[in-house]
Design an enzyme around this catalytic site. Sequence first.
Site, PDB file in Angstrom:
ATOM      1  CG  HIS A  39      -1.034   6.601  -1.831  1.00 25.66           C
ATOM      2  ND1 HIS A  39      -2.204   6.354  -2.513  1.00 25.66           N
ATOM      3  CD2 HIS A  39      -1.282   6.249  -0.547  1.00 25.66           C
ATOM      4  CE1 HIS A  39      -3.127   5.906  -1.673  1.00 25.66           C
ATOM      5  NE2 HIS A  39      -2.594   5.828  -0.469  1.00 25.66           N
TER       6      HIS A  39
ATOM      7  CG  ASP B 128      -1.829   5.171   3.655  1.00 26.65           C
ATOM      8  OD1 ASP B 128      -1.815   5.394   2.425  1.00 26.65           O
ATOM      9  OD2 ASP B 128      -2.736   5.574   4.402  1.00 26.65           O
TER      10      ASP B 128
ATOM     11  CG  HIS C 263      -9.617   3.953   2.824  1.00 22.09           C
ATOM     12  ND1 HIS C 263      -8.550   4.742   3.198  1.00 22.09           N
ATOM     13  CD2 HIS C 263     -10.725   4.553   3.346  1.00 22.09           C
ATOM     14  CE1 HIS C 263      -8.999   5.766   3.908  1.00 22.09           C
ATOM     15  NE2 HIS C 263     -10.314   5.677   4.015  1.00 22.09           N
TER      16      HIS C 263
ATOM     17  N   GLY D 214      -4.581  15.364  -1.505  1.00 24.34           N
ATOM     18  CA  GLY D 214      -5.327  16.419  -2.176  1.00 24.34           C
ATOM     19  C   GLY D 214      -6.536  16.914  -1.406  1.00 24.34           C
ATOM     20  CD  GLU D 215      -7.326  13.587   1.614  1.00 21.17           C
ATOM     21  OE1 GLU D 215      -6.225  14.014   1.199  1.00 21.17           O
ATOM     22  OE2 GLU D 215      -7.504  12.436   2.029  1.00 21.17           O
TER      23      GLU D 215
ATOM     24  CG  HIS E 194      -1.975   1.040   1.240  1.00 22.71           C
ATOM     25  ND1 HIS E 194      -3.308   0.762   1.442  1.00 22.71           N
ATOM     26  CD2 HIS E 194      -1.902   2.374   1.086  1.00 22.71           C
ATOM     27  CE1 HIS E 194      -4.003   1.891   1.401  1.00 22.71           C
ATOM     28  NE2 HIS E 194      -3.168   2.892   1.200  1.00 22.71           N
TER      29      HIS E 194
ATOM     30  CG  HIS F 272      -6.271   2.532   6.334  1.00 20.40           C
ATOM     31  ND1 HIS F 272      -4.950   2.502   5.986  1.00 20.40           N
ATOM     32  CD2 HIS F 272      -6.918   3.095   5.280  1.00 20.40           C
ATOM     33  CE1 HIS F 272      -4.810   3.026   4.773  1.00 20.40           C
ATOM     34  NE2 HIS F 272      -5.984   3.371   4.323  1.00 20.40           N
TER      35      HIS F 272
ATOM     36  NE  ARG G  98      -8.667   5.521   9.943  1.00 20.81           N
ATOM     37  CZ  ARG G  98      -8.460   5.970   8.692  1.00 20.81           C
ATOM     38  NH1 ARG G  98      -8.906   5.258   7.655  1.00 20.81           N
ATOM     39  NH2 ARG G  98      -7.866   7.093   8.468  1.00 20.81           N
TER      40      ARG G  98
HETATM   41 ZN    ZN Z   1      -6.382   4.538   2.630  1.00 18.97          ZN
END
Ligand code: ZN
Length: 391
Positions: A64, A286, A196, A70-71, A62, A225, A228
């Site tokens: 990127h 992540d 996710h 981009g949030e 996992h 995740h 979390r």
């Molecule tokens: Zn995620």
Amino acid sequence: MFTLIKNAEIYSPDQMGVNDVLIAGSKIAAIQPNISIPKGLPDLMEIDGSRKLLAPGFIDQHVHIAGGGGEGGPVSRTPEITLSKLTLAGVTTVIGLLGVDGITRSIAELLAKARALEEEGITAYIYTGAYEIPTRTLTGNVRSDLVLIDKVIGTGEIAISDHRSAQPTLEMLTKLASESRVGGLLGKKPGIVHIHIGDGKQGLSLLFEIMKNTDIPITQFVPTHVNRLDRLFDEAVEFLKLGGNIDLTAGITKENESPHALEVHEALEHLVEVKANLDRVTVSSDANGSMPRFDKDGRIIGIGIGSITELWKDIAKAVRKKVIPLPTALALVTRNVAELLKLSPAKGIIAVDSDADIVLLDKDYNIDTVIAKGKLMVQNGQALVHGYFEE
Ligand code: ZN
């Protein structure tokens, strides 16, 4: 090109004692004590493995790799990962994926980045898709991406139980999972759906409903995740007991995630307590994904970026705290991932004929040396090989 690693304590990830390892080209050619090399053999490099622990290269499912996030608007789009960031973290096989942004990011971009990393010396695959359903693909649908594009091995990351998800219904997720499943069968790929799980109210309930109401096997999904939040983790333990696989995210702390989050070593401690099947547990980083923080009204109040160095750091912490022994810890990022993603026996183990993806740890479990497909990438904790545009 031959490389001989002398007198290393081998963890395949099972403990195999002190041996020499001979690498021929990109493969492991022999593992035995006192390998002697005929005189005059050209291109032989010797590495002193004494006082070192030799393990399979890590597989991070996992990352990127082409950036994510981009949030917080365009300025918060995270950068691509560079080769040496991966190798310094011991990662020799990476699975790249898109996340929340399936608009300014594309599968084409992801595929190109995976090919670049491969050319730079490591092994890279991708998942097709992004958070949303209908999801992003290269050829128009998940099934044909899996059948036609070699590097596509599954679908993800598809978001559920998150205010940033497409709020998928049971039908939407079931349909996607069956597309991924059949695409996987036709393309001889794992075809798993990497899910996710956000911090929303629904938790894993959609997955449990699919188990109850459809014929899709539980092994089709890999929820990630899951550490979390404690309540989410309890559901994940249930999922695991039913025969599913779960993925923990490294780098999660009570400070950066939630007072109810579990760090990897805490999650593992709990799994040991309930005697869970740790062979079905994996850990990923992540890395280069965004880590946004929202207030109770859903307004963004800060944004961080996932780091790949957390992967081994978090797992080594569990070993130092004696939560799990080293072979079990290594399996979380080697053999378990390779079996889940059908990459074994080439990946995830130290064995004759497997790929020469190797990590040498010092006695304090720090990453000292990394070899990817037979090539020395990191030595004494320093990167020897850099990516194309790396400084
Ligand atoms: Zn995620």
